[in-house]
Design a protein around this motif. Sequence first.
Motif, short mmCIF file in Angstrom:
data_model
loop_
_atom_site.label_atom_id
_atom_site.label_comp_id
_atom_site.label_asym_id
_atom_site.label_seq_id
_atom_site.Cartn_x
_atom_site.Cartn_y
_atom_site.Cartn_z
N GLU A 49 0.82 -1.22 0.00
CA GLU A 49 0.00 0.00 0.00
C GLU A 49 0.84 1.26 0.00
O GLU A 49 0.45 2.28 -0.56
N SER A 50 2.03 1.20 0.61
CA SER A 50 2.92 2.36 0.67
C SER A 50 3.79 2.51 -0.58
O SER A 50 4.54 3.47 -0.68
N GLY A 51 3.72 1.53 -1.47
CA GLY A 51 4.45 1.64 -2.73
C GLY A 51 5.86 1.08 -2.72
O GLY A 51 6.57 1.18 -3.72
N TYR A 52 6.29 0.48 -1.61
CA TYR A 52 7.62 -0.13 -1.60
C TYR A 52 7.67 -1.36 -2.48
O TYR A 52 8.69 -1.66 -3.08
N ILE A 53 6.57 -2.09 -2.53
CA ILE A 53 6.46 -3.25 -3.43
C ILE A 53 5.57 -2.82 -4.58
O ILE A 53 4.38 -2.58 -4.40
N ALA A 54 6.17 -2.70 -5.76
CA ALA A 54 5.43 -2.22 -6.93
C ALA A 54 4.58 -3.33 -7.54
O ALA A 54 3.46 -3.08 -8.00
N ARG A 55 5.11 -4.55 -7.58
CA ARG A 55 4.38 -5.68 -8.14
C ARG A 55 5.17 -6.97 -7.86
O ARG A 55 6.34 -6.93 -7.51
N PHE A 56 4.49 -8.08 -8.03
CA PHE A 56 5.14 -9.38 -7.95
C PHE A 56 5.23 -9.91 -9.37
O PHE A 56 4.29 -9.78 -10.15
N GLN A 57 6.37 -10.51 -9.71
CA GLN A 57 6.62 -10.90 -11.09
C GLN A 57 7.50 -12.14 -11.13
O GLN A 57 8.43 -12.26 -10.34
N ALA A 58 7.21 -13.02 -12.07
CA ALA A 58 8.07 -14.19 -12.29
C ALA A 58 9.26 -13.76 -13.16
O ALA A 58 9.09 -13.00 -14.11
N VAL A 59 10.44 -14.24 -12.84
CA VAL A 59 11.63 -13.98 -13.65
C VAL A 59 11.78 -15.17 -14.59
O VAL A 59 11.98 -16.30 -14.15
N LEU A 60 11.66 -14.89 -15.88
CA LEU A 60 11.68 -15.95 -16.89
C LEU A 60 13.10 -16.22 -17.39
O LEU A 60 13.96 -15.34 -17.36
N ASN A 61 13.33 -17.41 -17.89
CA ASN A 61 14.60 -17.79 -18.47
C ASN A 61 14.56 -17.43 -19.96
O ASN A 61 13.90 -18.10 -20.75
N ARG A 62 15.27 -16.37 -20.34
CA ARG A 62 15.21 -15.88 -21.73
C ARG A 62 15.80 -16.90 -22.71
O ARG A 62 15.33 -17.01 -23.85
N GLN A 63 16.78 -17.67 -22.31
CA GLN A 63 17.34 -18.68 -23.19
C GLN A 63 16.31 -19.75 -23.52
O GLN A 63 16.17 -20.16 -24.66
#
Length: 165
Positions: A49-63
């Motif tokens: 709510e305070s904006g410290y966490i902007a979003r949750f996201q999976a980090v994908l393997n680009r290869q």
Amino acid sequence: MNDASGLDQFDLKLLDALQRDGRLTNAELGEIVHLSASQVSRRVQRLIESGYIARFQAVLNRQKLGLGLTAYCLVTLKIHGGDSMLAFHERVRALPEVLECQSLTGEADYLLKVAVTDLKRFADFMSEHLMKAPEVANIRSSIVLESIKESNAYPISTAARPGRA
């Protein structure tokens, strides 16, 4: 809580743990920071709510996704202001190949991080999207040969701590 000075050690530890693994449960986070799951839940909600966490996201393997080529492009615009800059910003935001675009000081105006499948696709991307852009004066690109370190984790241990100016 507008800056890191409003965070205590528990908050900083939570942020550090979550940016390394956003799938941790409140119970697992509680074990790491020595708080109950309910306390963790309240704190994480407050950090969101305070904006410290902007979003949750999976980090994908680009290869694995077939995106085998990463390049950095230094872009200089013909005119530094108004419509030219806005047109460039809109152009870049619409290109999924551009992972990041940073406005810079120094010789170049922008640094773009680009991910594509291969050298042919990079050449096509350059000629179709950047070289034809009327607002672009100059482009210098470098292709990544080997990635020594990749991280999107901020150095929480060096962030402003409570009591620091």
